[in-house]
Design a protein around this motif. Sequence first.
Motif, mmCIF file in Angstrom:
data_model
loop_
_atom_site.group_PDB
_atom_site.id
_atom_site.type_symbol
_atom_site.label_atom_id
_atom_site.label_comp_id
_atom_site.label_asym_id
_atom_site.label_seq_id
_atom_site.Cartn_x
_atom_site.Cartn_y
_atom_site.Cartn_z
ATOM 1 N N LYS A 49 0.828 -1.213 0.000
ATOM 2 C CA LYS A 49 0.000 0.000 0.000
ATOM 3 C C LYS A 49 0.860 1.261 0.000
ATOM 4 N N GLU A 54 -1.497 -2.176 -5.422
ATOM 5 C CA GLU A 54 -2.716 -2.777 -4.895
ATOM 6 C C GLU A 54 -2.511 -4.264 -4.637
ATOM 7 N N TYR A 56 -4.949 -7.952 -3.912
ATOM 8 C CA TYR A 56 -6.221 -8.666 -3.830
ATOM 9 C C TYR A 56 -5.915 -10.050 -3.284
ATOM 10 N N ILE A 80 -10.239 -5.163 4.304
ATOM 11 C CA ILE A 80 -10.309 -5.057 2.845
ATOM 12 C C ILE A 80 -11.741 -4.775 2.411
ATOM 13 N N GLN A 84 -11.797 -6.735 -3.038
ATOM 14 C CA GLN A 84 -10.445 -7.265 -2.879
ATOM 15 C C GLN A 84 -10.429 -8.752 -2.540
#
Length: 274
Positions: A49, A54, A56, A80, A84
Motif C-alpha cells: 500500500k 494494490e 487482492y 479489505i 479485494q
Amino acid sequence: MKGLRFMLDNAASKEKINNIKCFILDMDGTIYLGNELFDCTLPFLDKVKDSGREFYFFTNNSSKSRNAYIEKLRAMGIEISPDQMMISTHVILRFLAKNHPGKTVYVVGTPSLLKEFEEGGAKMVEDDPDIVVLGFDTTLNYEKLEKACRFIRHGSIFYGINPDWNCPVENGEFIPDCGSIAKLIQASTGVEAQFFGKPSRHTLDYIIEKTGYKADQIAIVGDRLYTDIAVADKSDVSSILVLTGESSMEDLEESDVKPDMIFDSLEDIRKLLV
C-alpha cells in the motif's frame, strides 16, 4: 536447483518485482496457515500500500463464502473491501450465468457454498439436475456422493470448483480438498470434472477483468505449483512461489510448471519493493 531462487541482491529480481502494480495473493499457505497469520504478512501488505500498489486475495477454497473470508481477515487485522476478496466460487458462477442460463444445478458443498450459489442466482435442485457442481465440501457425506454419482451417470455435466488435492492446515498437516473428492467421483462414474479455480484460464481471465490491470502488471503469489503458479503459465502474468505452504524445492524439481520467482516468504518480496 538452488540457482533458480532469486536472491535479494539480484538486480533482475528487484526490477521485475518493482514493475508489478497488483499482487494477487493466495491465502492458505501464503498469508496464513489455518488460523495463524504469518508474521511477515501485515508488513508486506503495508509495504504494498505504501508503495502505491494494490493487492487482492484469491482463494481456491470453496468451502466458505466471500464474507466469511473477509471476516476472517478482519479478525487477523486485515481490513479489505469486498472487491479485494476473490473466490473460485465466483468464477464458476460467472461461467454458469454466461454459458448455462436457466439450467438446474445440484451443488455438493458446505452451507456457505450453497448460500453463495443462491445469492449468485443459480437455480439449485435436489433431483435430476442439468449440472453437478462439486466444491470443497467439509460437510461431505455418503448421500451427497451417491446422488452426485447417480446424476452424472444419467448425463448431468460435471463441474468442479477447485482442483486442489489437499488443503493445508496447522502443524504441517493437510486435509483432502475438492480435487481429491472429484477423483473419487471420477473413479465411480468414469467422468472427469472440468475445474474453474486456479489454474484454469477462467480464473486468469476473471482476475484480469476484475482488477483492470494489464497482464504484465499483475503477479500471482502462492504456495502451490499446480494451482497458484500454473494459472499464470504461458501468460504475461508473473508467478511467485513462496515456500510457506504446500510446495517445496523438491516438488519444483519434479514439476513441469516453473515460477518466475521463488522466495522463502512474503518478507523477501517486501524487502525488494520500493
